[in-house]
Scaffold this active site. Structure first.
Site, PDB file in Angstrom:
ATOM      1  N   ASP A 261      51.670  43.641  48.454  1.00 20.44           N
ATOM      2  CA  ASP A 261      50.903  42.277  48.043  1.00 20.44           C
ATOM      3  C   ASP A 261      49.281  42.944  48.410  1.00 20.44           C
ATOM      4  OD1 ASP A 261      49.260  39.903  48.407  1.00 20.44           O
ATOM      5  OD2 ASP A 261      50.973  39.047  49.134  1.00 20.44           O
TER       6      ASP A 261
ATOM      7  N   TYR B 259      47.201  38.344  31.554  1.00 22.23           N
ATOM      8  CA  TYR B 259      46.364  38.840  30.319  1.00 22.23           C
ATOM      9  C   TYR B 259      47.252  39.784  29.488  1.00 22.23           C
ATOM     10  CZ  TYR B 259      42.103  36.575  32.028  1.00 22.23           C
ATOM     11  OH  TYR B 259      41.041  35.426  32.270  1.00 22.23           O
TER      12      TYR B 259
ATOM     13  N   ASP C 115      44.543  36.609  41.568  1.00 20.71           N
ATOM     14  CA  ASP C 115      43.279  35.855  41.776  1.00 20.71           C
ATOM     15  C   ASP C 115      43.796  34.601  42.859  1.00 20.71           C
ATOM     16  OD1 ASP C 115      40.691  34.869  41.576  1.00 20.71           O
ATOM     17  OD2 ASP C 115      41.021  34.131  39.529  1.00 20.71           O
TER      18      ASP C 115
ATOM     19  N   GLY D 151      48.247  34.307  39.821  1.00 28.26           N
ATOM     20  CA  GLY D 151      48.267  35.972  40.009  1.00 28.26           C
ATOM     21  C   GLY D 151      47.619  36.327  41.099  1.00 28.26           C
TER      22      GLY D 151
END
Ligand code: AR6
Length: 170
Positions: free
Chosen positions: A9, A125, A33, A31
Site C-alpha cells: 500500500d 483510468y 487518490d 483508488g
C-alpha cells in the site's frame, strides 16, 4: 538510482514523497487518490483546494505534477500527478511518461531523494498493466534526477509481476 518493487500500500511508504494518481480536479477520488486522502487526513485536501484557488483554477493538466505536504502519512510530501485515461484509438503514452518525468522534476525541486510511485493510469483510468509498467520503468530509468531511491508500489500480484517483467526480464 536504485529502482525497487514493493507489493503493498503506497500510503504506508516511509519515503520523502509519495506520488498520487490524482485527477485534474485535485479534489480526491477512488483508488490511490482515495487512500492517500483517507490516510493522510484533511490537510492534503486543504492544500489542494488552495492550489485550485491559485495557479490551477482550471485543474491540473494531464501529465503534470504538483506537490502538497502529506498530512498524517509517513511521507513528507505528496506529489499529485494526473495520468491520461487509456484510449485504444489514440496513443497517449507520452502523457503517461510525462507524469513520471514531471513528478521527478517536482521531487528535485523539493530536494527529495526517495520516492514511491503507484502504477499511474493502470486502475480506474484503464491502462493495460504491462504497458503501464513498461512506460513507468523506462521513463524513470531515463530521467536525470537527484532521487536515489525510486520504488514502485504495486497493489496486486499481477501488477507486481508486470513491473518485475519490465525491470528484470527473464
Ligand atoms: N497503494 C498502491 N497502489 C494502489 C492503491 C494503494 N493504496 N490503491 C490502488 N492501487 P488508480 P488511475 C493501484 O485507480 O488509474 C481516482 O479516482 C491500483 O490497483 O488509483 O490513475 C483518481 O481521482 C492500480 O493498479 O489510478 C482519478 O480519478 C493503480 O494503483 C482516477 O482514480 C492505479 O489505480 C485515476 O485513475
Amino acid at each position: 538510482m536504485e529502482i525497487t518493487l514493493i507489493l503493498g500500500d503506497i500510503t504506508e511508504q516511509d519515503v520523502d514523497a509519495v506520488v498520487n494518481a490524482a485527477n485534474s480536479s485535485l479534489l480526491g477520488g477512488g483508488g490511490v487518490d482515495g487512500a492517500i486522502h483517507r490516510r493522510g487526513g484533511p490537510e492534503i485536501l486543504d492544500e489542494c483546494r488552495k492550489l485550485r484557488a491559485a495557479q490551477y483554477g482550471g485543474g491540473l493538466p494531464v501529465g503534470q505534477a504538483v506537490a502538497t505536504t502529506a498530512g498524517r502519512l509517513p511521507a513528507r510530501w505528496v506529489i499529485h500527478t494526473v495520468g491520461p485515461v487509456y484510449s485504444s484509438s489514440e496513443d497517449r503514452s507520452d502523457r503517461l511518461a510525462s507524469c513520471y518525468r514531471e513528478s521527478l522534476r517536482v521531487a528535485d525541486q523539493l530536494g527529495v531523494t526517495s520516492i514511491a510511485f503507484p502504477a499511474v493510469s493502470a486502475g480506474i483510468y484503464g491502462w493495460p498493466m504491462r504497458d503501464a509498467a513498461r512506460i513507468a520503468v523506462e521513463t524513470v530509468r531515463a530521467t536525470s534526477t537527484q532521487v536515489t531511491d525510486a520504488r514502485f508500489v504495486l497493489f496486486t500480484d499481477d501488477a507486481y509481476a508486470a513491473f518485475q517483467e519490465t525491470l528484470a526480464p527473464r
